[in-house]
Design an enzyme around this catalytic site. Structure first.
Site, PDB file in Angstrom:
ATOM      1  N   SER A   1      -4.120   9.636  17.397  1.00  0.00           N
ATOM      2  CA  SER A   1      -3.492  10.914  17.104  1.00  0.00           C
ATOM      3  C   SER A   1      -2.528  11.370  18.193  1.00  0.00           C
ATOM      4  O   SER A   1      -1.469  10.789  18.363  1.00  0.00           O
ATOM      5  CB  SER A   1      -4.580  11.956  16.845  1.00  0.00           C
ATOM      6  OG  SER A   1      -4.056  13.060  16.182  1.00  0.00           O
TER       7      SER A   1
ATOM      8  N   ASP B   1       9.755   5.003  22.224  1.00  0.00           N
ATOM      9  CA  ASP B   1      11.028   5.150  21.520  1.00  0.00           C
ATOM     10  C   ASP B   1      12.177   5.453  22.475  1.00  0.00           C
ATOM     11  O   ASP B   1      13.312   4.976  22.283  1.00  0.00           O
ATOM     12  CB  ASP B   1      10.930   6.254  20.469  1.00  0.00           C
ATOM     13  CG  ASP B   1      10.305   5.764  19.174  1.00  0.00           C
ATOM     14  OD1 ASP B   1       9.830   4.608  19.151  1.00  0.00           O
ATOM     15  OD2 ASP B   1      10.261   6.534  18.192  1.00  0.00           O
TER      16      ASP B   1
ATOM     17  N   LYS C   1      -3.704   6.930  13.637  1.00  0.00           N
ATOM     18  CA  LYS C   1      -3.907   8.210  12.950  1.00  0.00           C
ATOM     19  C   LYS C   1      -2.626   9.029  13.109  1.00  0.00           C
ATOM     20  O   LYS C   1      -2.410   9.701  14.115  1.00  0.00           O
ATOM     21  CB  LYS C   1      -5.091   8.983  13.528  1.00  0.00           C
ATOM     22  CG  LYS C   1      -5.310  10.322  12.808  1.00  0.00           C
ATOM     23  CD  LYS C   1      -6.422  11.117  13.438  1.00  0.00           C
ATOM     24  CE  LYS C   1      -6.572  12.453  12.729  1.00  0.00           C
ATOM     25  NZ  LYS C   1      -5.390  13.334  12.901  1.00  0.00           N
TER      26      LYS C   1
END
Length: 402
Positions: free
Chosen positions: A311, A322, A336
């Site tokens: 999560s 990224d 998740k």
């Protein structure tokens, strides 16, 4: 280092084991429920369904009254809570949950990372049932009482904890600020019986640990993302910088998640200007969480993850990956990628509902996929050296490469 399975159990239960409360999964926020009108074409269908449900519940209730052996011991409130809980669980979503009053209070405690207790870390051996003091917060009531890491807890006040679930034990230790609790423990090889009297007070959970590793590499371990975690993380970064940090490893292994806003605020401290994470709900509505200023971390950075990093941990590692700010080291994360919101039912109870899916800055959905590390390394236990940690060693190697 502990076996990673046991580490995850501790992480997932850290509200009960560490904060003496219940852990939230990432991306939850509190919201009061607003009554909404049903679409006209569904009102009749809903009314018919409600009538059938009410009729069936009445029939079951009558059967219980007439036939149930222990009908004189029935807790009506527990039955009602069971109805609500069962209704929600019928969705088949493990993250959408109904909470009764007691569970709601525990849930709200866990979002802040503050509670009234003694400041001790507890763990329970699932085989023997033994409850051990696995850590004591600095300057806490537990430390002041003389409680020590490694003590084996056998009694809380007058409660013998033999055969008790850890959650029940925790409920006896928690209590009103300013009140006393006596923890009876066995200490050392001779199992000396020691009674430690502690006065409960407000405790801030220590969700961040940090130190300086060889080679001037800072090390920050984050066990979960609570409201208190931001300040702890910010202070850790500042202190390590003052100590001459030249590179950094952030350890999110076994971190089950936490508060979305806290995670976003922490990422603002190390990311460039731009999108940090975005969410999309069932209606296609998107919300972007952005960094308005450039705070890109300029030193070598590695984020350490494993299969139990979930999560909010995946939001954190996905954003770092990224933007190329650092390398992700370890194992593919849990996967998740959905957000829950807590809705106040205005009677002391609440329901937590999955409301949206989140996406990394590059638009990646990681739900049921996880974050794939840039440098994969599986944890290998060393029976001869419990302190050995090959995953951390690899992360240190990555950031110290010239």
């Amino acid at each position: 280092m502990e076996d990673q399975n046991k580490s995850f159990i501790k992480g997932a239960l850290s509200g009960a084991l560490i904060m003496l409360s219940v852990v939230l999964v990432g991306g939850c926020a509190w919201k009061a429920v607003e009554k909404k009108l049903l679409p006209k074409n569904s009102a009749a269908v809903q009314a018919e369904s409600d009538d059938k449900t009410e009729e069936k519940l009445k029939m079951i209730g009558e059967l219980i009254d007439e036939q149930y052996l222990y009908s004189d011991e029935i807790d009506e409130k527990a039955l009602q809570d069971g109805i609500y809980s069962g209704y929600v669980s019928g969705l088949g979503d493990p993250y959408t949950v109904y909470y009764d009053e007691e569970q709601t209070n525990e849930l709200l405690e866990s979002t802040t990372g503050e509670y009234s207790g003694v400041g001790a870390l507890l763990s329970q051996d699932l085989t023997t049932g033994l409850v051990t003091i696995s850590g004591v917060y600095k300057d806490s009531p537990a430390e002041e009482s003389g409680l020590m890491e490694g003590d084996i807890l056998y009694q809380v006040d007058d409660h013998d904890i033999s055969g008790e679930d850890l959650t029940e034990v925790v409920s006896w230790i928690k209590g009103e600020e300013g009140t006393d609790v006596v923890l009876h423990v066995y200490r050392g090889e001779k199992r000396e019986a020691v009674a430690c009297k502690a006065t409960r007070r407000k405790i801030e959970a220590q969700t961040v640990e940090y130190s300086m590793k060889p080679g001037n590499t800072g090390y920050i371990r984050i066990t979960e993302f609570d409201s208190v975690t931001y300040d702890q993380f910010k202070n850790a970064l500042a202190d390590l910088e003052n100590q001459g940090m030249e590179s950094l490893v952030i350890d999110l292994r076994g971190n089950p998640g936490g508060n979305l806003d806290t995670t976003v605020d922490m990422l603002k401290l190390i990311l460039p200007k731009g999108t940090i994470v975005s969410t999309k709900d069932k209606y296609g509505e998107e919300i972007e969480y952005t960094n308005e200023e450039d705070h890109e971390f300029q030193k070598p950075l590695a984020v350490l993850v494993n299969q139990y990093s979930a999560s909010a941990s995946e939001i954190f590692s996905g954003a770092v990956q990224d933007y190329g700010v650092g390398k992700i080291v370890g194992m593919t994360t849990y996967g998740k990628g959905i957000v829950q919101q807590i809705f106040d039912l205005q009677d002391g109870t609440c329901v937590k509902i999955t409301i949206s899916e989140y996406f990394t800055p590059n638009g990646r959905s990681i739900h049921k996929k996880g974050i794939t590390p840039d440098v994969e390394v599986e944890y290998q236990a060393d029976p001869e050296n419990k302190e050995a940690d090959n995953q951390l060693d690899k992360a240190l190697e990555v950031v110290q490469q010239k």
